[in-house]
Design an enzyme around this catalytic site. Structure first.
Site, mmCIF file in Angstrom:
data_model
loop_
_atom_site.group_PDB
_atom_site.id
_atom_site.type_symbol
_atom_site.label_atom_id
_atom_site.label_comp_id
_atom_site.label_asym_id
_atom_site.label_seq_id
_atom_site.Cartn_x
_atom_site.Cartn_y
_atom_site.Cartn_z
ATOM 1 N N LYS A 1 0.810 -1.210 0.000
ATOM 2 C CA LYS A 1 0.000 0.000 0.000
ATOM 3 C C LYS A 1 0.850 1.269 0.000
ATOM 4 O O LYS A 1 0.390 2.334 -0.368
ATOM 5 C CB LYS A 1 -0.882 0.054 1.272
ATOM 6 C CG LYS A 1 -1.858 -1.085 1.422
ATOM 7 C CD LYS A 1 -2.643 -0.872 2.769
ATOM 8 C CE LYS A 1 -3.512 -2.050 3.081
ATOM 9 N NZ LYS A 1 -4.148 -1.900 4.405
ATOM 10 N N GLU B 1 8.084 3.004 -5.526
ATOM 11 C CA GLU B 1 8.056 2.481 -4.154
ATOM 12 C C GLU B 1 8.181 3.619 -3.155
ATOM 13 O O GLU B 1 8.823 4.633 -3.440
ATOM 14 C CB GLU B 1 9.244 1.524 -3.945
ATOM 15 C CG GLU B 1 8.891 0.060 -4.007
ATOM 16 C CD GLU B 1 8.123 -0.442 -2.796
ATOM 17 O OE1 GLU B 1 7.374 0.329 -2.165
ATOM 18 O OE2 GLU B 1 8.269 -1.628 -2.475
ATOM 19 N N ASP B 2 7.583 3.443 -1.988
ATOM 20 C CA ASP B 2 7.760 4.455 -0.941
ATOM 21 C C ASP B 2 9.110 4.311 -0.251
ATOM 22 O O ASP B 2 9.785 5.292 0.017
ATOM 23 C CB ASP B 2 6.619 4.385 0.089
ATOM 24 C CG ASP B 2 6.434 2.986 0.657
ATOM 25 O OD1 ASP B 2 6.878 2.010 0.026
ATOM 26 O OD2 ASP B 2 5.845 2.869 1.745
ATOM 27 N N ILE B 3 9.518 3.064 0.015
ATOM 28 C CA ILE B 3 10.746 2.889 0.814
ATOM 29 C C ILE B 3 11.508 1.631 0.407
ATOM 30 O O ILE B 3 10.899 0.611 0.070
ATOM 31 C CB ILE B 3 10.405 2.854 2.329
ATOM 32 C CG1 ILE B 3 11.689 2.847 3.179
ATOM 33 C CG2 ILE B 3 9.526 1.687 2.689
ATOM 34 C CD1 ILE B 3 11.438 3.146 4.658
ATOM 35 N N ASP C 1 14.061 -0.699 2.357
ATOM 36 C CA ASP C 1 14.603 -0.946 3.693
ATOM 37 C C ASP C 1 15.694 -2.012 3.561
ATOM 38 O O ASP C 1 16.869 -1.695 3.395
ATOM 39 C CB ASP C 1 13.439 -1.381 4.594
ATOM 40 C CG ASP C 1 13.850 -1.547 6.039
ATOM 41 O OD1 ASP C 1 15.045 -1.496 6.330
ATOM 42 O OD2 ASP C 1 12.967 -1.748 6.902
ATOM 43 N N GLY D 1 15.697 -3.998 0.988
ATOM 44 C CA GLY D 1 15.882 -4.106 -0.462
ATOM 45 C C GLY D 1 15.307 -5.389 -1.042
ATOM 46 O O GLY D 1 15.270 -5.566 -2.260
HETATM 47 C C1 PRP Z 1 7.098 -1.795 2.801
HETATM 48 C C2 PRP Z 1 7.377 -0.831 1.660
HETATM 49 C C3 PRP Z 1 8.128 -1.679 0.675
HETATM 50 C C4 PRP Z 1 8.849 -2.679 1.562
HETATM 51 C C5 PRP Z 1 10.290 -2.314 1.673
HETATM 52 O O1 PRP Z 1 5.977 -2.527 2.501
HETATM 53 O O2 PRP Z 1 6.200 -0.304 1.125
HETATM 54 O O3 PRP Z 1 7.262 -2.334 -0.223
HETATM 55 O O4 PRP Z 1 8.256 -2.628 2.847
HETATM 56 O O5 PRP Z 1 10.957 -3.177 2.555
HETATM 57 P P1 PRP Z 1 12.213 -4.029 2.128
HETATM 58 O O6 PRP Z 1 13.154 -3.130 1.377
HETATM 59 O O7 PRP Z 1 12.785 -4.456 3.458
HETATM 60 O O8 PRP Z 1 11.765 -5.198 1.315
HETATM 61 P P2 PRP Z 1 5.150 -3.344 3.599
HETATM 62 O O9 PRP Z 1 5.458 -4.807 3.438
HETATM 63 O O10 PRP Z 1 5.384 -2.754 4.953
HETATM 64 O O11 PRP Z 1 3.670 -3.139 3.127
HETATM 65 P P3 PRP Z 1 2.834 -1.776 2.944
HETATM 66 O O12 PRP Z 1 3.457 -1.037 1.787
HETATM 67 O O13 PRP Z 1 1.465 -2.260 2.654
HETATM 68 O O14 PRP Z 1 2.945 -0.993 4.224
#
Ligand code: PRP
Length: 181
Positions: A46, A101-103, A105, A107
């Site tokens: 999301k 993507e928003d973030i 973390d 990767g």
């Molecule tokens: C978050 C974010 C990325 C992912 C990044 O999603 O939106 O998709 O984590 O993390 P990584 O680099 O460690 O793989 P999340 O699974 O929290 O779901 P959401 O977007 O619905 O909050």
């Protein structure tokens, strides 16, 4: 900060700074894709929904928007298995695709998704990420990056804690003890 919630410790990236950077990213994409007839933006739910909405509205190049939903397990481990919960509606073969993507973390999510979409033979595949955490030993390459941030828990502008705080207009740091509890 406590006006919003006592668990938020400080604003890490103010709303106007985010908006200015989103505009810069859009200009950069417009310039890089000049002459391309169509760009296919893939937002990852999301978290990316707000970033994608703002970015897409700043773009001048012709584009369409679609979404994928992924779930990831074992974020703290090196395996980080990722699963597709909702896929794109259309094939992307021959399309110029930008993953939004928003973030980033660990990767794992972007790494997995990049390989999956690459396998579908797009004309080009790029990544656009609002924030990337600076973590030792991890440096996932991103084509369009908004900000690098320290390895702290952040919420707002799409990012959540237990599905809360996504609609804050800024990115804030959250208290560590909330995350562990
Ligand atoms: C978050 C974010 C990325 C992912 C990044 O999603 O939106 O998709 O984590 O993390 P990584 O680099 O460690 O793989 P999340 O699974 O929290 O779901 P959401 O977007 O619905 O909050």
């Amino acid at each position: 900060m406590s006006d919003y919630h006592p668990d938020l410790t400080r604003v890490l990236i103010p709303a106007d700074t985010i908006q200015a950077r989103v505009q810069e990213l859009a200009h950069q994409i417009d310039s890089d894709f000049e002459g391309v007839d169509h760009v296919y933006l893939v937002g990852i739910l999301k978290g990316a929904f707000i970033f994608l909405a703002d970015l897409a509205r700043q773009l001048r190049c012709p584009h369409s928007v679609d979404f994928m939903a992924l779930s990831s397990y074992g974020k703290t481990t090196s395996s980080g298995a990722v699963r597709i919960l909702m896929d794109l509606r259309e094939p992307i073969e021959g399309q110029h695709v930008i993953i939004v993507e928003d973030i980033v973390d660990t990767g794992h999510t972007l790494d997995y998704l990049y390989q999956v979409l690459k396998g579908r033979n797009p004309a080009s595949l790029h990544t656009c990420v609002l924030v990337r955490k600076v973590r030792q030993g991890l440096d996932f390459p991103v084509d369009y990056l908004g900000f690098e941030i320290p390895d702290v828990w952040v919420v707002g502008y799409g990012l959540d804690f237990a599905d809360r705080f996504r609609t804050l207009p800024f990115i804030a740091e959250m208290k560590g003890d909330q995350i562990l509890s």
